[in-house]
Design a protein around this motif. Structure first.
Motif, PDB file in Angstrom:
ATOM      1  N   GLU A   1       0.838  -1.212   0.000  1.00 14.18           N
ATOM      2  CA  GLU A   1       0.000   0.000   0.000  1.00 14.18           C
ATOM      3  C   GLU A   1       0.870   1.260   0.000  1.00 14.18           C
ATOM      4  OE1 GLU A   1      -2.890   2.358   3.136  1.00 14.18           O
ATOM      5  OE2 GLU A   1      -2.659   0.198   3.356  1.00 14.18           O
ATOM      6  N   ILE A   2       1.940   1.262   0.776  1.00 10.81           N
ATOM      7  CA  ILE A   2       2.842   2.413   0.842  1.00 10.81           C
ATOM      8  C   ILE A   2       3.598   2.563  -0.475  1.00 10.81           C
ATOM      9  CG2 ILE A   2       4.814   3.420   2.056  1.00 10.81           C
ATOM     10  CD1 ILE A   2       2.230   3.245   3.755  1.00 10.81           C
ATOM     11  N   ARG A   3       4.105   1.461  -1.021  1.00 11.07           N
ATOM     12  CA  ARG A   3       4.821   1.512  -2.305  1.00 11.07           C
ATOM     13  C   ARG A   3       3.934   2.083  -3.406  1.00 11.07           C
ATOM     14  NH1 ARG A   3       6.184  -3.910  -0.990  1.00 11.07           N
ATOM     15  NH2 ARG A   3       4.894  -4.592  -2.736  1.00 11.07           N
ATOM     16  N   GLU A   4       2.689   1.653  -3.436  1.00 13.30           N
ATOM     17  CA  GLU A   4       1.761   2.135  -4.465  1.00 13.30           C
ATOM     18  C   GLU A   4       1.514   3.636  -4.338  1.00 13.30           C
ATOM     19  OE1 GLU A   4      -1.775  -0.230  -4.211  1.00 13.30           O
ATOM     20  OE2 GLU A   4      -0.674  -2.089  -4.640  1.00 13.30           O
ATOM     21  N   ARG A   5       1.294   4.100  -3.120  1.00  9.75           N
ATOM     22  CA  ARG A   5       1.001   5.524  -2.910  1.00  9.75           C
ATOM     23  C   ARG A   5       2.200   6.407  -3.215  1.00  9.75           C
ATOM     24  NH1 ARG A   5      -2.653   7.054   1.857  1.00  9.75           N
ATOM     25  NH2 ARG A   5      -2.497   8.987   0.710  1.00  9.75           N
ATOM     26  N   LEU A   6       3.407   5.880  -2.987  1.00 11.62           N
ATOM     27  CA  LEU A   6       4.628   6.635  -3.275  1.00 11.62           C
ATOM     28  C   LEU A   6       5.036   6.552  -4.741  1.00 11.62           C
ATOM     29  CD1 LEU A   6       6.925   5.667  -0.260  1.00 11.62           C
ATOM     30  CD2 LEU A   6       5.891   7.897  -0.714  1.00 11.62           C
ATOM     31  N   GLY A   7       4.517   5.569  -5.426  1.00 10.86           N
ATOM     32  CA  GLY A   7       4.968   5.320  -6.791  1.00 10.86           C
ATOM     33  C   GLY A   7       6.353   4.687  -6.789  1.00 10.86           C
ATOM     34  N   ALA A   8       6.691   4.007  -5.690  1.00 13.70           N
ATOM     35  CA  ALA A   8       8.007   3.391  -5.547  1.00 13.70           C
ATOM     36  C   ALA A   8       8.034   2.043  -6.260  1.00 13.70           C
ATOM     37  CB  ALA A   8       8.334   3.213  -4.061  1.00 13.70           C
ATOM     38  N   VAL A   9       9.106   1.820  -6.979  1.00 10.40           N
ATOM     39  CA  VAL A   9       9.321   0.559  -7.687  1.00 10.40           C
ATOM     40  C   VAL A   9      10.689   0.027  -7.290  1.00 10.40           C
ATOM     41  CG1 VAL A   9       7.851   1.195  -9.644  1.00 10.40           C
ATOM     42  CG2 VAL A   9      10.268   1.782  -9.690  1.00 10.40           C
ATOM     43  N   ALA A  10      11.031  -1.160  -7.760  1.00  8.10           N
ATOM     44  CA  ALA A  10      12.337  -1.728  -7.458  1.00  8.10           C
ATOM     45  C   ALA A  10      13.424  -0.738  -7.869  1.00  8.10           C
ATOM     46  CB  ALA A  10      12.520  -3.053  -8.188  1.00  8.10           C
ATOM     47  N   GLY A  11      14.352  -0.485  -6.987  1.00  7.12           N
ATOM     48  CA  GLY A  11      15.431   0.456  -7.263  1.00  7.12           C
ATOM     49  C   GLY A  11      15.186   1.849  -6.718  1.00  7.12           C
ATOM     50  N   THR A  12      13.970   2.139  -6.236  1.00  2.00           N
ATOM     51  CA  THR A  12      13.687   3.445  -5.659  1.00  2.00           C
ATOM     52  C   THR A  12      14.506   3.609  -4.384  1.00  2.00           C
ATOM     53  OG1 THR A  12      11.424   3.474  -6.520  1.00  2.00           O
ATOM     54  CG2 THR A  12      11.889   4.925  -4.667  1.00  2.00           C
ATOM     55  N   ARG A  13      15.175   4.740  -4.261  1.00  2.00           N
ATOM     56  CA  ARG A  13      15.981   5.005  -3.067  1.00  2.00           C
ATOM     57  C   ARG A  13      15.106   5.643  -1.996  1.00  2.00           C
ATOM     58  NH1 ARG A  13      21.268   4.326  -3.601  1.00  2.00           N
ATOM     59  NH2 ARG A  13      21.737   5.803  -1.937  1.00  2.00           N
ATOM     60  N   LEU A  14      15.346   5.262  -0.754  1.00  2.00           N
ATOM     61  CA  LEU A  14      14.637   5.833   0.382  1.00  2.00           C
ATOM     62  C   LEU A  14      15.594   6.707   1.177  1.00  2.00           C
ATOM     63  CD1 LEU A  14      12.686   2.687   1.624  1.00  2.00           C
ATOM     64  CD2 LEU A  14      11.872   4.506   0.121  1.00  2.00           C
ATOM     65  N   VAL A  15      15.121   7.869   1.600  1.00  2.00           N
ATOM     66  CA  VAL A  15      15.917   8.793   2.394  1.00  2.00           C
ATOM     67  C   VAL A  15      15.303   8.806   3.792  1.00  2.00           C
ATOM     68  CG1 VAL A  15      16.734  11.163   2.612  1.00  2.00           C
ATOM     69  CG2 VAL A  15      16.404  10.178   0.350  1.00  2.00           C
ATOM     70  N   TRP A  16      16.128   8.548   4.811  1.00  2.00           N
ATOM     71  CA  TRP A  16      15.673   8.429   6.192  1.00  2.00           C
ATOM     72  C   TRP A  16      16.092   9.662   6.982  1.00  2.00           C
ATOM     73  CZ3 TRP A  16      13.446   3.639   7.780  1.00  2.00           C
ATOM     74  CH2 TRP A  16      13.441   2.661   6.794  1.00  2.00           C
ATOM     75  N   HIS A  17      15.149  10.237   7.718  1.00  2.00           N
ATOM     76  CA  HIS A  17      15.418  11.412   8.548  1.00  2.00           C
ATOM     77  C   HIS A  17      14.952  11.097   9.973  1.00  2.00           C
ATOM     78  CE1 HIS A  17      16.035  13.968   4.990  1.00  2.00           C
ATOM     79  NE2 HIS A  17      15.004  13.332   4.474  1.00  2.00           N
ATOM     80  N   LEU A  18      15.890  11.057  10.911  1.00  2.00           N
ATOM     81  CA  LEU A  18      15.548  10.873  12.317  1.00  2.00           C
ATOM     82  C   LEU A  18      15.424  12.257  12.932  1.00  2.00           C
ATOM     83  CD1 LEU A  18      15.001   8.966  14.634  1.00  2.00           C
ATOM     84  CD2 LEU A  18      17.463   8.893  15.066  1.00  2.00           C
ATOM     85  N   MET A  19      14.244  12.582  13.426  1.00  2.00           N
ATOM     86  CA  MET A  19      13.961  13.900  13.955  1.00  2.00           C
ATOM     87  C   MET A  19      14.391  13.989  15.424  1.00  2.00           C
ATOM     88  SD  MET A  19      12.880  14.957  11.149  1.00  2.00           S
ATOM     89  CE  MET A  19      12.377  16.601  11.518  1.00  2.00           C
ATOM     90  N   PRO A  20      14.649  15.204  15.926  1.00  2.00           N
ATOM     91  CA  PRO A  20      15.084  15.374  17.316  1.00  2.00           C
ATOM     92  C   PRO A  20      14.108  14.799  18.345  1.00  2.00           C
ATOM     93  CG  PRO A  20      15.398  17.417  16.100  1.00  2.00           C
ATOM     94  CD  PRO A  20      14.648  16.473  15.199  1.00  2.00           C
ATOM     95  N   ASP A  21      12.818  14.767  18.006  1.00  6.00           N
ATOM     96  CA  ASP A  21      11.831  14.239  18.956  1.00  6.00           C
ATOM     97  C   ASP A  21      11.721  12.714  18.899  1.00  6.00           C
ATOM     98  OD1 ASP A  21      10.499  13.794  16.588  1.00  6.00           O
ATOM     99  OD2 ASP A  21       8.706  14.925  17.131  1.00  6.00           O
ATOM    100  N   GLY A  22      12.561  12.068  18.077  1.00  6.68           N
ATOM    101  CA  GLY A  22      12.553  10.609  17.974  1.00  6.68           C
ATOM    102  C   GLY A  22      11.676  10.062  16.869  1.00  6.68           C
ATOM    103  N   SER A  23      10.914  10.921  16.202  1.00  7.19           N
ATOM    104  CA  SER A  23      10.086  10.439  15.095  1.00  7.19           C
ATOM    105  C   SER A  23      10.972  10.219  13.865  1.00  7.19           C
ATOM    106  CB  SER A  23       8.961  11.430  14.784  1.00  7.19           C
ATOM    107  OG  SER A  23       9.482  12.680  14.398  1.00  7.19           O
ATOM    108  N   LEU A  24      10.477   9.422  12.956  1.00  7.98           N
ATOM    109  CA  LEU A  24      11.231   9.057  11.763  1.00  7.98           C
ATOM    110  C   LEU A  24      10.436   9.439  10.529  1.00  7.98           C
ATOM    111  CD1 LEU A  24      13.621   7.463  10.476  1.00  7.98           C
ATOM    112  CD2 LEU A  24      12.157   5.458  10.603  1.00  7.98           C
ATOM    113  N   ILE A  25      11.102  10.082   9.583  1.00  8.21           N
ATOM    114  CA  ILE A  25      10.481  10.408   8.305  1.00  8.21           C
ATOM    115  C   ILE A  25      11.249   9.652   7.234  1.00  8.21           C
ATOM    116  CG2 ILE A  25      10.019  12.229   6.620  1.00  8.21           C
ATOM    117  CD1 ILE A  25       9.855  14.186   8.981  1.00  8.21           C
TER     118      ILE A  25
END
Length: 73
Positions: free
Chosen positions: A17-41
């Motif tokens: 469901e997440i891949r479909e909504r993002l339009g992510a396919v094999a090879g799509t790179r993900l960028v991870w951001h750890l926020m100061p409050d501990g949440s993750l984007i």
């Protein structure tokens, strides 16, 4: 809410469901951001800066020289 599990090798599967909504396919790179409050984007890097070339048009009649753009005059 969708969820996934991290394997012993530190891998996880992005739910379909997440891949479909993002339009992510094999090879799509993900960028991870750890926020100061501990949440993750996590953001799918689906576009390049080059994809934005030509999106903005200069206002008609307003031209600025390179020298005028230089902040170190």
């Amino acid at each position: 809410m969708t969820e996934s599990t991290i394997t012993s090798k530190g891998q996880t599967t992005v739910p379909a469901e997440i891949r479909e909504r993002l339009g992510a396919v094999a090879g799509t790179r993900l960028v991870w951001h750890l926020m100061p409050d501990g949440s993750l984007i996590v953001r799918a890097k689906t576009r390049s800066l080059r994809d934005m070339a030509g999106m903005l048009k200069a206002p008609k009649g307003k031209r600025v020289s390179i020298d005028d753009m230089n902040p170190w005059r």
